[in-house]
Motif scaffolding. Structure first.
Motif, PDB file in Angstrom:
ATOM      1  N   VAL A  29      11.548 -14.272  -1.248  1.00  0.00           N
ATOM      2  CA  VAL A  29      12.610 -14.216  -0.237  1.00  0.00           C
ATOM      3  C   VAL A  29      12.009 -13.617   1.023  1.00  0.00           C
ATOM      4  O   VAL A  29      11.171 -12.713   0.958  1.00  0.00           O
ATOM      5  N   GLU A  30      12.406 -14.161   2.161  1.00  0.00           N
ATOM      6  CA  GLU A  30      11.812 -13.762   3.441  1.00  0.00           C
ATOM      7  C   GLU A  30      12.927 -13.599   4.472  1.00  0.00           C
ATOM      8  O   GLU A  30      13.757 -14.483   4.635  1.00  0.00           O
ATOM      9  N   ARG A  31      12.900 -12.468   5.163  1.00  0.00           N
ATOM     10  CA  ARG A  31      13.949 -12.155   6.131  1.00  0.00           C
ATOM     11  C   ARG A  31      13.955 -13.102   7.336  1.00  0.00           C
ATOM     12  O   ARG A  31      15.011 -13.466   7.862  1.00  0.00           O
ATOM     13  N   TYR A  40      -0.946 -12.129  16.106  1.00  0.00           N
ATOM     14  CA  TYR A  40      -2.052 -11.494  16.825  1.00  0.00           C
ATOM     15  C   TYR A  40      -3.347 -11.840  16.102  1.00  0.00           C
ATOM     16  O   TYR A  40      -3.337 -12.324  14.970  1.00  0.00           O
ATOM     17  N   MET A  41      -4.441 -11.585  16.799  1.00  0.00           N
ATOM     18  CA  MET A  41      -5.747 -11.894  16.208  1.00  0.00           C
ATOM     19  C   MET A  41      -6.135 -10.786  15.243  1.00  0.00           C
ATOM     20  O   MET A  41      -5.951  -9.611  15.548  1.00  0.00           O
ATOM     21  N   ILE A  42      -6.657 -11.161  14.095  1.00  0.00           N
ATOM     22  CA  ILE A  42      -7.196 -10.152  13.186  1.00  0.00           C
ATOM     23  C   ILE A  42      -8.670 -10.456  12.909  1.00  0.00           C
ATOM     24  O   ILE A  42      -9.109 -11.604  12.997  1.00  0.00           O
ATOM     25  N   SER A 116      15.627 -16.327   5.646  1.00  0.00           N
ATOM     26  CA  SER A 116      16.846 -15.614   6.097  1.00  0.00           C
ATOM     27  C   SER A 116      17.494 -14.857   4.947  1.00  0.00           C
ATOM     28  O   SER A 116      18.725 -14.741   4.888  1.00  0.00           O
ATOM     29  N   THR A 117      16.690 -14.379   4.027  1.00  0.00           N
ATOM     30  CA  THR A 117      17.230 -13.723   2.834  1.00  0.00           C
ATOM     31  C   THR A 117      16.430 -12.463   2.533  1.00  0.00           C
ATOM     32  O   THR A 117      15.218 -12.423   2.733  1.00  0.00           O
ATOM     33  N   SER A 118      17.133 -11.449   2.045  1.00  0.00           N
ATOM     34  CA  SER A 118      16.440 -10.224   1.647  1.00  0.00           C
ATOM     35  C   SER A 118      17.054  -9.691   0.350  1.00  0.00           C
ATOM     36  O   SER A 118      17.900 -10.346  -0.260  1.00  0.00           O
ATOM     37  N   VAL A 119      16.590  -8.504  -0.014  1.00  0.00           N
ATOM     38  CA  VAL A 119      17.086  -7.851  -1.224  1.00  0.00           C
ATOM     39  C   VAL A 119      18.138  -6.827  -0.808  1.00  0.00           C
ATOM     40  O   VAL A 119      17.922  -6.057   0.126  1.00  0.00           O
ATOM     41  N   HIS A 172       2.329   3.034  20.177  1.00  0.00           N
ATOM     42  CA  HIS A 172       3.108   1.818  19.983  1.00  0.00           C
ATOM     43  C   HIS A 172       2.157   0.637  20.217  1.00  0.00           C
ATOM     44  O   HIS A 172       1.227   0.749  21.028  1.00  0.00           O
ATOM     45  N   VAL A 173       2.417  -0.460  19.527  1.00  0.00           N
ATOM     46  CA  VAL A 173       1.582  -1.652  19.699  1.00  0.00           C
ATOM     47  C   VAL A 173       2.475  -2.831  20.059  1.00  0.00           C
ATOM     48  O   VAL A 173       3.603  -2.935  19.573  1.00  0.00           O
ATOM     49  N   ALA A 174       1.968  -3.689  20.932  1.00  0.00           N
ATOM     50  CA  ALA A 174       2.710  -4.903  21.292  1.00  0.00           C
ATOM     51  C   ALA A 174       1.724  -6.065  21.329  1.00  0.00           C
ATOM     52  O   ALA A 174       0.536  -5.869  21.621  1.00  0.00           O
ATOM     53  N   GLY A 278       0.766  -4.418  -0.297  1.00  0.00           N
ATOM     54  CA  GLY A 278       0.433  -4.622   1.122  1.00  0.00           C
ATOM     55  C   GLY A 278       0.913  -3.451   1.975  1.00  0.00           C
ATOM     56  O   GLY A 278       0.996  -2.307   1.516  1.00  0.00           O
ATOM     57  N   ASP A 279       1.289  -3.748   3.213  1.00  0.00           N
ATOM     58  CA  ASP A 279       1.676  -2.681   4.143  1.00  0.00           C
ATOM     59  C   ASP A 279       2.835  -1.835   3.613  1.00  0.00           C
ATOM     60  O   ASP A 279       3.005  -0.684   4.017  1.00  0.00           O
ATOM     61  N   ALA A 280       3.645  -2.371   2.732  1.00  0.00           N
ATOM     62  CA  ALA A 280       4.797  -1.627   2.197  1.00  0.00           C
ATOM     63  C   ALA A 280       4.377  -0.313   1.547  1.00  0.00           C
ATOM     64  O   ALA A 280       5.114   0.671   1.581  1.00  0.00           O
ATOM     65  N   GLY A 289      -8.268  -1.710  10.909  1.00  0.00           N
ATOM     66  CA  GLY A 289      -8.689  -3.117  10.980  1.00  0.00           C
ATOM     67  C   GLY A 289      -8.909  -3.789   9.634  1.00  0.00           C
ATOM     68  O   GLY A 289      -9.658  -4.743   9.550  1.00  0.00           O
ATOM     69  N   HIS A 290      -8.294  -3.334   8.596  1.00  0.00           N
ATOM     70  CA  HIS A 290      -8.535  -3.900   7.268  1.00  0.00           C
ATOM     71  C   HIS A 290      -7.251  -4.356   6.574  1.00  0.00           C
ATOM     72  O   HIS A 290      -7.313  -4.782   5.426  1.00  0.00           O
ATOM     73  N   GLY A 291      -6.096  -4.206   7.214  1.00  0.00           N
ATOM     74  CA  GLY A 291      -4.820  -4.334   6.502  1.00  0.00           C
ATOM     75  C   GLY A 291      -4.618  -5.653   5.786  1.00  0.00           C
ATOM     76  O   GLY A 291      -4.178  -5.676   4.625  1.00  0.00           O
ATOM     77  N   ALA A 292      -4.927  -6.762   6.472  1.00  0.00           N
ATOM     78  CA  ALA A 292      -4.717  -8.075   5.852  1.00  0.00           C
ATOM     79  C   ALA A 292      -5.680  -8.247   4.685  1.00  0.00           C
ATOM     80  O   ALA A 292      -5.315  -8.744   3.606  1.00  0.00           O
ATOM     81  N   MET A 294      -7.071  -5.869   2.882  1.00  0.00           N
ATOM     82  CA  MET A 294      -6.668  -4.993   1.769  1.00  0.00           C
ATOM     83  C   MET A 294      -5.437  -5.533   1.054  1.00  0.00           C
ATOM     84  O   MET A 294      -5.291  -5.370  -0.155  1.00  0.00           O
ATOM     85  N   ALA A 295      -4.530  -6.157   1.806  1.00  0.00           N
ATOM     86  CA  ALA A 295      -3.327  -6.721   1.188  1.00  0.00           C
ATOM     87  C   ALA A 295      -3.719  -7.837   0.214  1.00  0.00           C
ATOM     88  O   ALA A 295      -3.173  -7.938  -0.897  1.00  0.00           O
ATOM     89  N   MET A 296      -4.683  -8.674   0.621  1.00  0.00           N
ATOM     90  CA  MET A 296      -5.104  -9.765  -0.263  1.00  0.00           C
ATOM     91  C   MET A 296      -5.848  -9.230  -1.480  1.00  0.00           C
ATOM     92  O   MET A 296      -5.678  -9.718  -2.600  1.00  0.00           O
TER      93      MET A 296
END
Ligand SMILES: Cc1cc2nc3c(=O)[nH]c(=O)nc-3n(C[C@H](O)[C@H](O)[C@H](O)COP(=O)(O)OP(=O)(O)OC[C@H]3O[C@@H](n4cnc5c(N)ncnc54)[C@H](O)[C@@H]3O)c2cc1C
Length: 393
Positions: A29-31, A40-42, A116-119, A172-174, A278-280, A289-292, A294-296
């Motif tokens: 399910v994805e919000r 963004y570039m990783i 459009s769905t969440s828990v 903050h990041v944008a 993952g980030d959760a 610079g490793h988040g993606a 590390m998530a995998m």
């Protein structure tokens, strides 16, 4: 066995990919109302890159990567103050859009994604988890995974309020992407950055005449502004370089990505039959610079443990955390230390960074520096990547 994964980002999709290949029945399910593109570039390297190779994604990574060969720091007139060249033969690192990596994984996932769905509610029993979704329907599953990012809803429902786990890193990041063929040509396929104390903006050209920009703002207040585009115009409006053109194109959310820079630190990553991924539970922040990656890696480790669970699902979830956590803690420490180099708080630190970069451009030194401290988009310097084997049993 049935799994419900909340969040169809890089972590959730990678887990779906692996779980369905070991025979699990998976639903996501994805919000967001549709697949999330762009972003963004990783810099993608380290253990996640090895997982991607295992998944057969290397040819597509090679197609979608951007050949960013130089990192330039520029002044307000756009004149380079220092630069670092990446050796052309550097292997197993790809600069690509977050959305392109996610789409690549999504392309090989058969599990349905309910957008459009969440828990909304989670009830656990010894034998399973009962989940009520925001559309009012229920799911009875063996495992619920919260792969819904640093502001995870599953974490909030099962572990408590996010302020207990979130470490704010003072920025903050944008980020956003826009089309401007002329500017794209001028920026070129190199990572260009301007820094003044407390503010950084980076820009790079993308295929199709597009430009991607990344902003970092030092801010002691973690609260997000009501109108982030107005804040960017206020703070960056008189910095010169390409900023007038860039800020003219600034969209509103969700096309404008705007968030706090945070790390998530938790002693437990699972409770009963609910796990975080993952980030959760392990956000390391863009400073590391490793988040993606590390998530995998975590999705792969979690699948590895579930495959050998032998009926003891909570035990498998606890082992998954024990395998991942030391590397995550290490990466988070590195990320915190790197903050002052990526977004220098003072003029002397900017000068010191430029000095190091100039030293790095001397023949012989560059190769050494780049080999031991891999350069990356926005990260400038990150340390030698962790190998997947370090996450072994
Ligand atoms: C500017 C920037 C630069 C970065 N650079 C790098 C880099 O160079 N290298 C690298 O490896 N990593 C980098 N990262 C980190 C990396 O992007 C993240 O660590 C990674 O994407 C985490 O993936 P995830 O799937 O855990 O979380 P996310 O990407 O946050 O995905 C979570 C998903 O869950 C969905 N969701 C959220 N809430 C809910 C809800 N309530 N219900 C249902 N769905 C929900 C979201 O819409 C999203 O699709 C960078 C991050 C940023 C911000």
């Amino acid at each position: 066995m049935k799994a419900l994964i909340c969040g169809a980002g890089i972590a959730g999709l990678t887990l779906a990919w692996h779980l369905e290949r070991v025979g699990w029945d998976v639903e996501l399910v994805e919000r967001a109302p549709a697949f999330r593109e762009g972003g963004y570039m990783i810099d993608f390297f380290g253990p996640g890159y090895e997982v991607a190779e295992m998944m057969g994604l290397r040819p597509r990574l090679d197609d979608l990567r951007y050949p960013i060969s130089t990192i330039n720091y520029v002044d307000r007139d756009g004149k380079p103050t220092s630069s670092l060249k990446m050796p052309p033969d550097i292997d197993r690192i790809a600069s690509l859009l977050r959305g392109d990596l996610a789409r690549m994984i999504h392309g090989d996932v058969h599990a349905p994604v309910r957008y459009s769905t969440s828990v909304d509610e989670v009830e656990q029993a010894d034998s399973g988890v009962s989940v009520r979704l925001t559309d009012g329907t229920r799911r009875e599953v063996d495992l619920l995974v919260g792969a819904d990012g640093a502001h995870s809803r599953v974490r909030e429902l099962v572990f408590g309020d996010e302020h207990r786990f979130l470490r704010y890193l003072g920025h903050h990041v944008a980020a956003y992407i826009f089309t401007d063929e002329d500017l794209s040509r001028r920026v070129g396929m190199r990572y260009q950055m301007l820094t003044v104390p407390g503010l950084m903006i980076g820009a790079y050209a993308l295929r199709g005449g597009r430009v991607a920009v990344l902003f970092l703002r030092r801010d002691p207040d973690p609260a997000l502004p009501e109108d982030p585009a107005a804040v960017l115009r206020r703070d960056y409006g008189d910095l010169g370089w390409i900023l007038p053109e860039v800020l003219d194109r600034c969209p509103s959310p969700p096309e404008l990505y705007y968030d706090q820079v945070t790390q998530i630190e938790m002693a437990e990553w699972s409770r009963g039959r609910v796990a975080l991924l993952g980030d959760a539970c392990q956000a390391v922040s863009l400073f590391a610079g490793h988040g993606a990656s590390m998530a995998m890696a975590a999705a792969w480790v979690l699948t590895d443990e579930l495959r050998g669970a032998d009926g003891d699902l909570p035990g498998a979830l606890a082992r998954y955390r024990r395998r991942m956590q030391p590397t995550i803690a290490d990466t988070q420490r590195f990320g915190r230390g790197f903050t002052r180099w990526m977004a220098p708080p003072s003029q002397w630190r900017i000068r010191a960074r430029d000095g190091i970069m100039r030293l790095a451009s001397l023949p012989g030194v560059n190769r050494l520096l780049v080999n031991s401290i891999t350069a990356g988009s926005g990260t400038l310097i990150t340390r030698r990547p962790t190998r997947l084997e370090r996450l072994g049993r």
